[in-house]
Design a protein around this motif. Structure first.
Motif, PDB file in Angstrom:
ATOM      1  N   UNK A 257      32.938  18.803  34.837  1.00 54.21           N
ATOM      2  CA  UNK A 257      32.510  17.437  35.115  1.00 54.21           C
ATOM      3  C   UNK A 257      31.653  16.904  33.965  1.00 54.21           C
ATOM      4  N   UNK A 258      30.711  17.737  33.489  1.00 53.59           N
ATOM      5  CA  UNK A 258      29.856  17.307  32.392  1.00 53.59           C
ATOM      6  C   UNK A 258      30.649  17.031  31.128  1.00 53.59           C
ATOM      7  N   UNK A 259      31.610  17.889  30.810  1.00 54.00           N
ATOM      8  CA  UNK A 259      32.445  17.681  29.618  1.00 54.00           C
ATOM      9  C   UNK A 259      33.282  16.413  29.753  1.00 54.00           C
ATOM     10  N   UNK A 260      33.786  16.154  30.967  1.00 55.19           N
ATOM     11  CA  UNK A 260      34.586  14.952  31.190  1.00 55.19           C
ATOM     12  C   UNK A 260      33.761  13.689  30.988  1.00 55.19           C
ATOM     13  N   UNK A 318      22.761   5.896  39.105  1.00 55.33           N
ATOM     14  CA  UNK A 318      23.599   6.166  37.933  1.00 55.33           C
ATOM     15  C   UNK A 318      25.042   5.697  38.134  1.00 55.33           C
ATOM     16  N   UNK A 319      25.632   6.101  39.260  1.00 58.22           N
ATOM     17  CA  UNK A 319      27.068   5.880  39.438  1.00 58.22           C
ATOM     18  C   UNK A 319      27.473   4.406  39.550  1.00 58.22           C
ATOM     19  N   UNK A 320      26.687   3.526  40.209  1.00 60.82           N
ATOM     20  CA  UNK A 320      27.100   2.115  40.209  1.00 60.82           C
ATOM     21  C   UNK A 320      27.154   1.521  38.804  1.00 60.82           C
ATOM     22  N   UNK A 437      34.148   7.180  40.264  1.00 59.06           N
ATOM     23  CA  UNK A 437      34.276   6.939  41.698  1.00 59.06           C
ATOM     24  C   UNK A 437      34.714   8.198  42.446  1.00 59.06           C
ATOM     25  N   UNK A 438      35.526   9.015  41.796  1.00 55.51           N
ATOM     26  CA  UNK A 438      36.087  10.184  42.475  1.00 55.51           C
ATOM     27  C   UNK A 438      35.193  11.421  42.415  1.00 55.51           C
ATOM     28  N   UNK A 439      34.485  11.648  41.311  1.00 55.42           N
ATOM     29  CA  UNK A 439      33.862  12.949  41.099  1.00 55.42           C
ATOM     30  C   UNK A 439      32.336  12.953  41.020  1.00 55.42           C
ATOM     31  N   UNK A 457      29.330  19.190  46.484  1.00 53.62           N
ATOM     32  CA  UNK A 457      29.767  18.503  47.702  1.00 53.62           C
ATOM     33  C   UNK A 457      30.747  17.374  47.394  1.00 53.62           C
ATOM     34  N   UNK A 458      30.783  16.886  46.168  1.00 53.54           N
ATOM     35  CA  UNK A 458      31.697  15.799  45.803  1.00 53.54           C
ATOM     36  C   UNK A 458      33.135  16.283  45.674  1.00 53.54           C
ATOM     37  N   UNK A 459      33.309  17.584  45.542  1.00 52.11           N
ATOM     38  CA  UNK A 459      34.652  18.142  45.412  1.00 52.11           C
ATOM     39  C   UNK A 459      35.105  18.723  46.735  1.00 52.11           C
ATOM     40  N   UNK A 460      36.326  18.443  47.142  1.00 57.07           N
ATOM     41  CA  UNK A 460      36.862  18.998  48.383  1.00 57.07           C
ATOM     42  C   UNK A 460      36.891  20.520  48.322  1.00 57.07           C
ATOM     43  N   UNK A 461      37.170  21.043  47.141  1.00 56.58           N
ATOM     44  CA  UNK A 461      37.291  22.489  46.986  1.00 56.58           C
ATOM     45  C   UNK A 461      35.974  23.189  47.261  1.00 56.58           C
TER      46      UNK A 461
END
Length: 482
Positions: A257-260, A318-320, A437-439, A457-461
């Motif tokens: 996630x951080x690299x993305x 942050x995310x908005x 929005x997704x991750x 918790x943001x990931x279903x996995x």
């Protein structure tokens, strides 16, 4: 009893943020240098791209290795090393007599940029209170953008009123040499900074860590926070190494996630403007000095955007800002592409670029760096940030190496008039909008030691694993005071 010694925190974060001035200066000085340098050394389009993008290879190495270096010698000592490397790079590149000499010294500067870009936000995040973390890291971004604006002005003042022949023969050397000034200032002030208390605690130097934490807040808070830091890092030995991070599925997921985030910041196209603003603007103006002058407005727009973001990111989250910032950047790039393709006259193309820079400053300029510095657990933060910033510079290298070839391609120029790279970046911004929005969860107001469950918790996995973490007995009130 005081909760935090904000005066001391502001001072040490300001000193650490001076490396941001150097970062901004080094990143943007090439924008005024590349055209006269290319003419002076008779560089081909590929060589011009290499003269700019080679520094990114140094950045990749510096960012990748800084986690290991700072974990061994400390955050403060690592910052001192970066300043020394900056001085060597500025002097050497200014005196270069060939492309090879120039590339070698720019690589040294790139190594310093990679180290500083990771270690500075890491240090600031580790000494800042949770409710002030965004603003303290925003200070570094402000000074970084301030360095960019400064170098745009310096480049213009050096070139103003001078014959083109002098700019080609000597002017670009003075532009590069001017970077020595912020480096020396940083070297004079950095000895007054304390070492990161979290690094001291991870190294078993608990008394020194307690002393620093007490200086930053109060004795009671220092004792409690020190216990939390030690508890959150008890499995550091097993997971702080490169192999440990990659083997553990939880840390591997957060690392990806951080690299993305880092990659998406770059494919937005921001460094096309920072590195090649005059070259891009020459598509709509024929004067070198005019393009240098217009570059100043791009820098001012970025500074204004970061200034507003500095006061809002700890309020609105942050995310908005990242989500809607990505969408706004995409719209601005589409508008600018239209202006280039239709060869619109007047201020329309510049207006689109200024709007893009302003929105980027409001969102991704600070937001991406802030998230990268806070989403990683203590046990892996330094090493993981090195990975993330290495990813950022790999993406940066691809963007900056390919732009001159696209910008000088006869086919692309005939059909798109310089808009093709901007259209690609607009597509990248749309991908960034979906990704956030997704991750990405919201990390505003969350202590560094409690962000990991949010990420998982943001990931279903990893939802089940995160739920187990959340269902554990609640942490005492003091756990959220940092």
């Amino acid at each position: 009893m005081r909760k935090h010694n904000l005066r001391l925190i502001l001072f040490i974060c300001s000193v650490a943020s001076l490396s941001g001035v150097i970062l901004g200066y080094d990143a943007s000085v090439i924008s005024g240098v590349i055209e006269p340098l290319s003419e002076h050394l008779a560089l081909s389009p590929w060589e011009s791209g290499w003269a700019v993008s080679n520094v990114i290879l140094g950045c990749v190495i510096g960012a990748w290795g800084v986690g290991y270096i700072s974990d061994r010698i400390g955050r403060k000592s690592t910052l001192i090393i970066t300043a020394v490397l900056f001085v060597i790079s500025a002097i050497g590149s200014a005196l270069a007599t060939s492309l090879t000499d120039f590339v070698i010294y720019r690589l040294i500067g790139g190594f310093a940029v990679g180290m500083a870009s990771a270690i500075t936000p890491l240090y600031i995040a580790e000494v800042s209170p949770k409710d002030w973390r965004g603003r303290m890291l925003g200070l570094q971004q402000m000074l970084m953008v301030g360095g960019q604006v400064t170098v745009y002005v310096v480049n213009y003042l050096i070139a103003r009123g001078m014959p083109h022949e002098w700019i080609v023969s000597s002017g670009w050397r003075w532009m590069l040499a001017s970077g020595i000034v912020p480096c020396v200032l940083f070297l004079l002030l950095v000895p007054f900074m304390p070492e990161s208390p979290r690094w001291l605690a991870l190294k078993g130097k608990t008394e020194r860590a307690r002393q620093v934490l007490t200086q930053l807040s109060n004795a009671q808070h220092a004792d409690r926070l020190l216990q939390e830091i030690i508890a959150s890092s008890k499995d550091e030995a097993a997971q702080a190494s490169q192999g440990g991070i990659l083997r553990d599925p939880r840390t591997r997921y957060i690392l990806l996630i951080g690299c993305a985030i880092a990659i998406l910041q770059q494919i937005s196209g921001i460094n096309i403007l920072l590195y090649y603003a005059p070259s891009l603007l020459q598509n709509i103006t024929s004067s070198t000095q005019s393009s240098l002058f217009q570059s100043i407005f791009l820098g001012l727009a970025l500074l204004a955007g970061v200034a507003v973001c500095l006061s809002t990111i700890d309020r609105f989250g942050r995310t908005p800002l990242l989500r809607w910032g990505a969408l706004g950047c995409a719209l601005c790039l589409v508008f600018t592409s239209w202006a280039f393709i239709t060869q619109a006259e007047g201020l329309l193309p510049v207006t689109g670029l200024v709007a893009f820079i302003l929105i980027f400053g409001l969102s991704w300029s600070l937001g991406a760096w802030l998230l990268i510095s806070e989403i990683f657990p203590n046990r892996m933060r330094a090493v993981a940030m090195g990975y993330a910033f290495s990813s950022m510079y790999v993406a940066n290298f691809i963007v900056t190496q390919s732009f001159p070839m696209m910008n000088r391609s006869e086919v692309l120029m005939t059909h798109f008039h310089g808009a093709f790279p901007l259209m690609l970046c607009a597509l990248g911004c749309l991908v960034a909008f979906w990704f956030v929005r997704r991750f990405l969860p919201e990390t505003r107001g969350v202590s560094l030691e409690h962000i990991e469950p949010l990420m998982l918790s943001k990931s279903r996995r990893f939802a089940a694993t995160a739920q187990q973490t959340v269902e554990q007995p609640a942490s005492p009130e003091w756990a959220n005071t940092k």
